[in-house]
Design a protein around this motif. Structure first.
Motif, PDB file in Angstrom:
ATOM      1  N   PHE A   2      22.326  33.209 -49.294  1.00  0.00           N
ATOM      2  CA  PHE A   2      21.359  32.371 -48.675  1.00  0.00           C
ATOM      3  C   PHE A   2      20.157  32.375 -49.804  1.00  0.00           C
ATOM      4  CE2 PHE A   2      21.705  35.981 -46.136  1.00  0.00           C
ATOM      5  CZ  PHE A   2      20.448  36.510 -46.279  1.00  0.00           C
ATOM      6  N   GLY A   3      20.270  33.312 -50.849  1.00  0.00           N
ATOM      7  CA  GLY A   3      19.202  33.165 -51.684  1.00  0.00           C
ATOM      8  C   GLY A   3      18.277  34.485 -51.678  1.00  0.00           C
ATOM      9  N   LEU A   4      18.495  35.336 -51.596  1.00  0.00           N
ATOM     10  CA  LEU A   4      17.517  36.698 -51.471  1.00  0.00           C
ATOM     11  C   LEU A   4      17.098  37.047 -52.851  1.00  0.00           C
ATOM     12  CD1 LEU A   4      19.357  39.324 -48.928  1.00  0.00           C
ATOM     13  CD2 LEU A   4      17.400  38.147 -48.589  1.00  0.00           C
ATOM     14  N   LYS A   5      16.101  37.425 -52.951  1.00  0.00           N
ATOM     15  CA  LYS A   5      15.561  37.947 -54.134  1.00  0.00           C
ATOM     16  C   LYS A   5      16.012  39.078 -54.466  1.00  0.00           C
ATOM     17  CE  LYS A   5      11.052  39.274 -56.479  1.00  0.00           C
ATOM     18  NZ  LYS A   5       9.496  39.499 -56.196  1.00  0.00           N
ATOM     19  N   LYS A   6      16.753  39.069 -56.279  1.00  0.00           N
ATOM     20  CA  LYS A   6      17.067  40.220 -56.736  1.00  0.00           C
ATOM     21  C   LYS A   6      16.260  41.054 -56.958  1.00  0.00           C
ATOM     22  CE  LYS A   6      19.564  41.628 -60.856  1.00  0.00           C
ATOM     23  NZ  LYS A   6      20.493  42.588 -60.533  1.00  0.00           N
ATOM     24  N   GLU A   7      16.447  42.521 -56.123  1.00  0.00           N
ATOM     25  CA  GLU A   7      15.531  43.691 -56.240  1.00  0.00           C
ATOM     26  C   GLU A   7      16.240  45.032 -56.736  1.00  0.00           C
ATOM     27  OE1 GLU A   7      12.623  44.226 -52.861  1.00  0.00           O
ATOM     28  OE2 GLU A   7      12.931  42.092 -52.273  1.00  0.00           O
ATOM     29  N   ASP A   8      16.185  45.253 -57.837  1.00  0.00           N
ATOM     30  CA  ASP A   8      16.748  46.424 -58.161  1.00  0.00           C
ATOM     31  C   ASP A   8      15.955  47.752 -58.038  1.00  0.00           C
ATOM     32  OD1 ASP A   8      18.804  44.770 -59.082  1.00  0.00           O
ATOM     33  OD2 ASP A   8      18.624  44.937 -61.309  1.00  0.00           O
ATOM     34  N   LYS A   9      17.092  48.765 -57.387  1.00  0.00           N
ATOM     35  CA  LYS A   9      16.120  50.319 -57.204  1.00  0.00           C
ATOM     36  C   LYS A   9      17.156  51.111 -56.940  1.00  0.00           C
ATOM     37  CE  LYS A   9      13.660  48.391 -54.004  1.00  0.00           C
ATOM     38  NZ  LYS A   9      12.787  48.298 -52.946  1.00  0.00           N
ATOM     39  N   ASN A  10      17.143  52.357 -57.428  1.00  0.00           N
ATOM     40  CA  ASN A  10      18.042  53.476 -57.044  1.00  0.00           C
ATOM     41  C   ASN A  10      17.786  54.130 -55.801  1.00  0.00           C
ATOM     42  OD1 ASN A  10      19.108  53.285 -59.625  1.00  0.00           O
ATOM     43  ND2 ASN A  10      17.656  54.692 -60.695  1.00  0.00           N
ATOM     44  N   LEU A  11      18.735  54.247 -54.956  1.00  0.00           N
ATOM     45  CA  LEU A  11      18.552  54.934 -53.639  1.00  0.00           C
ATOM     46  C   LEU A  11      19.343  55.941 -52.976  1.00  0.00           C
ATOM     47  CD1 LEU A  11      18.755  51.216 -51.619  1.00  0.00           C
ATOM     48  CD2 LEU A  11      16.698  52.354 -52.057  1.00  0.00           C
ATOM     49  N   TYR A  12      19.088  56.711 -52.285  1.00  0.00           N
ATOM     50  CA  TYR A  12      19.887  57.419 -51.463  1.00  0.00           C
ATOM     51  C   TYR A  12      20.736  56.773 -50.449  1.00  0.00           C
ATOM     52  CZ  TYR A  12      17.687  61.459 -53.837  1.00  0.00           C
ATOM     53  OH  TYR A  12      16.754  62.257 -54.988  1.00  0.00           O
TER      54      TYR A  12
END
Length: 654
Positions: free
Chosen positions: A503-513
């Motif tokens: 449904f078109g979420l914005k791409k948000e790249d990040k490193n996570l735990y």
């Protein structure tokens, strides 16, 4: 030998010192799989080695309280050698060393031994165990007793003094950094601090310690007054046109992108679907708490938002606190706003005790392997993941509400073979040792099939007429002797995740735990309910972030539950096994044989009378055959149960 014994070892204390040194040396040599590396450990950390030797020596002290001292010497020696050798064997299959928690998992481990050992090896293990029992029996009955009368006052005093010395030496060892109470990396801790100390630590050091200054004011002070008010407000289900998206979380067993290995090259991309998703949707590295094993702990971190390393070293909360206590989770948080909550796993329902833990984490249903049909297996006898697509869709269709579907895959599981079992579709180069190359080659074929499953699942969800977000991630790296230096990202504690949606979420790249992943997903879809969800979303950059997270975990699981106003708001769910209802329609007799006709039977469906499991043959999803005779008056009592391979009944038809 007799003269040597009489001259040097006749004194029992001297004998125990020599035994302790020898046992410790053998344990460390086996752990390192090298006598030379054991000598390196002794020369580099002599006080650590001596401390561990003294710990073993202390366990021999119980011999002074009994007359059968030789039996105690043999029994204690066998104990230490057995767990030390077990650790060495386990390290040849995984990177996580042997802990006391593994003993709690013994039932689960026994069920998967055939996946690791062949029949001959299992027979050898059985023979060795019988020989040990026989040796102990012979020693107990035929070895001479201590001739002198035991002075119990002196003996007890001596043991108490040794205990004080043990306590004092432990404090000294910690203060001098010969050992540590913090195990940032369990494998490195065993290597640096020695097996005896670390193994005992995994027994004595469990749970979460009370934080300094623990109080209601301190716990509630972690949040602002506005945040506390939001936490105490009961959320309302969206419903109608404000319907929220389904959330599917897919934990992929031992899955990672093998092209992150710098020295390897492949004839084609092993994970093209996953790579394409990373290019178009939110992604990043995911730091997980384990390598090579420990699936349940990554799973726990993602579900709960809690950090496993705040618990005891090597501890599995599934096998400790969660056995009899509910725990806030993404499932409970989404249930509060109207979601149906489902867990799916194409392996045994009782593995890691999930069938008993998941009700304490807020799940309405749990579909395990015992509730699945059309399951195909890998050459190492793990279920292939393609069966999960239909199971996920069935869970989504089982309710009219939004759904959380937490899915645990198993296809990529080790142990990986040291010979070629299948003709590879993808060839590779860059590994020198032939056996290692075969293991990695086999692994690559399995994750390539898992990647095909990812492609099929996303295509199926594209056609599904509901907004859906799908989160995919690897639970840990495979047990393939991968080192930090082998990887582009330079750490074996990272896998990757991707958040797909329709449904078109914005791409948000990040490193996570891994303990931040669920909160991040919920944040992207505008959900902020739940204590730890809100904490991770709004306080991740706080200077006291980790210490406050530990304080919240302690308060929720071991403390006075100040954050909930002193009352745990989460009740154990009445979880149903499987989303498809298993029904018995009728019993029919054909040629003096009884058959049960019904719906949604699987190869794990068995005819039962009470707790007795009858000899049953699965013919198809609508027919079971009875292979033994029953009394005519018992026919009406027959039901159908789902029975896992260890004969535990998971559920029974009404």
């Amino acid at each position: 030998m007799k003269a040597f014994f009489n001259k040097y070892l006749h004194n029992s204390i001297t004998l125990c010192v020599v035994l302790s040194f020898m046992i410790n040396f053998i344990i460390e040599a086996v752990s390192r799989r090298s006598v030379l590396l054991c000598f390196d450990f002794i020369t580099d950390s002599p006080m650590t080695f001596l401390y561990n030797t003294f710990l073993i020596f202390f366990t021999f002290s119980i011999a002074y309280l009994v007359k059968r001292r030789i039996f105690v010497y043999v029994m204690v020696s066998i104990f230490w050698l057995s767990i030390g050798i077990t650790n060495g064997v386990i390290l040849s299959y995984r990177t996580t060393p042997f802990t006391v928690t593994d003993l709690a998992l013994l039932e689960s481990v026994m069920s998967i031994i055939p996946n690791y050992l062949n029949t001959f090896q299992m027979v050898l293990v059985g023979v060795a165990a019988l020989l040990v029992v026989l040796a102990l029996t012979l020693v107990f009955f035929f070895m001479p007793k201590h001739k002198q009368k035991i002075n119990y006052k002196k003996s007890v005093l001596g043991v108490l003094l040794l205990g004080l010395a043990m306590y004092g030496s432990t404090s000294l060892a910690i203060n001098q950094n010969w050992v540590s109470t913090y195990f940032g990396n369990l494998g490195y801790a065993y290597r640096d601090y020695g097996f005896p100390y670390c193994f005992v630590n995994t027994w004595l050091n469990t749970g979460i310690s009370s934080p300094n200054g623990y109080s209601e004011a301190a716990i509630k002070g972690i949040f602002t007054e506005e945040e506390l008010e939001e936490l105490n407000t009961i959320p309302v289900s969206a419903g109608g046109e404000e319907r929220r998206p389904n959330v599917i979380m897919l934990q992929l067993e031992s899955f990672f992108d093998p092209t992150l290995m710098e020295a390897l090259s492949f004839s084609e991309d092993p994970v093209p679907n996953f790579r394409k998703l990373k290019e178009n949707y939110s992604t990043g590295f995911l730091t997980v708490p384990s390598i090579g094993a420990g699936t349940a702990n990554t799973e726990f971190e993602v579900l709960s938002g809690m950090r496993v390393r705040f618990f005891g070293p090597g501890e599995y909360p599934y096998k400790s606190v969660l056995k009899d206590k509910t725990c806030e989770s993404i499932a409970y948080d989404l249930k509060r706003i109207g979601y149906g909550t489902h867990a799916i796993h194409n392996h045994r329902g009782a593995f890691y005790g999930r069938n008993k833990v998941f009700p304490n984490m807020g799940f309405d249903t749990f579909t395990s392997l015992e509730y699945m049909n059309n399951v195909t297996k890998t050459p190492k006898n793990w279920a292939k993941d393609r069966v999960l697509t239909d199971e996920i869709l069935a869970a989504l269709k089982s309710t009219v509400s939004e759904d959380l579907v937490y899915t645990i895959s198993v296809q990529g599981h080790g142990q990986y073979p040291d010979m070629r079992l299948i003709e590879p579709k993808i060839t590779m180069s860059g590994i020198q040792a032939e056996s290692d190359a075969y293991a990695f080659e086999y692994y690559v074929q399995q994750i390539h099939e898992m990647d095909e499953f990812i492609g099929a699942l996303t295509e199926a969800l594209k056609a599904f007429d509901e907004d859906t977000v799908l989160v995919m991630y690897g639970d840990h790296l495979p047990s393939l002797n991968i080192k930090d230096s082998d990887l582009v990202n330079k750490t074996v504690y990272q896998t990757e995740y991707v958040i797909w949606d329709n449904f078109g979420l914005k791409k948000e790249d990040k490193n996570l735990y891994s303990y931040q992943l669920s909160a991040e997903v919920l944040n992207q879809i505008g959900i902020h309910d739940g204590v730890l969800t809100k904490f991770h979303q709004q306080h991740k950059e706080d200077p006291m972030y980790l210490s406050n997270l530990k304080a919240l975990q302690y308060d929720m699981l071991y403390g006075k539950e100040y954050i909930y106003g002193g009352i745990n708001p989460f009740a154990t769910t009445d979880m149903k096994m499987g989303v498809k209802e298993i029904k018995v329609d009728r019993v029919v007799e054909v040629g003096k044989k009884l058959y049960i006709k019904g719906q949604n039977f699987t190869p794990f469906s068995k005819i039962t009378i009470g707790d007795k499991v009858l000899d049953t043959i699965f013919l198809d999803p609508s027919v079971l055959g009875l292979l033994e005779e029953v009394k005519p008056e018992d026919v009406s009592k027959m039901k159908v149960s789902q029975v896992e391979k260890n004969n535990e009944i998971l559920s029974t038809t009404e």
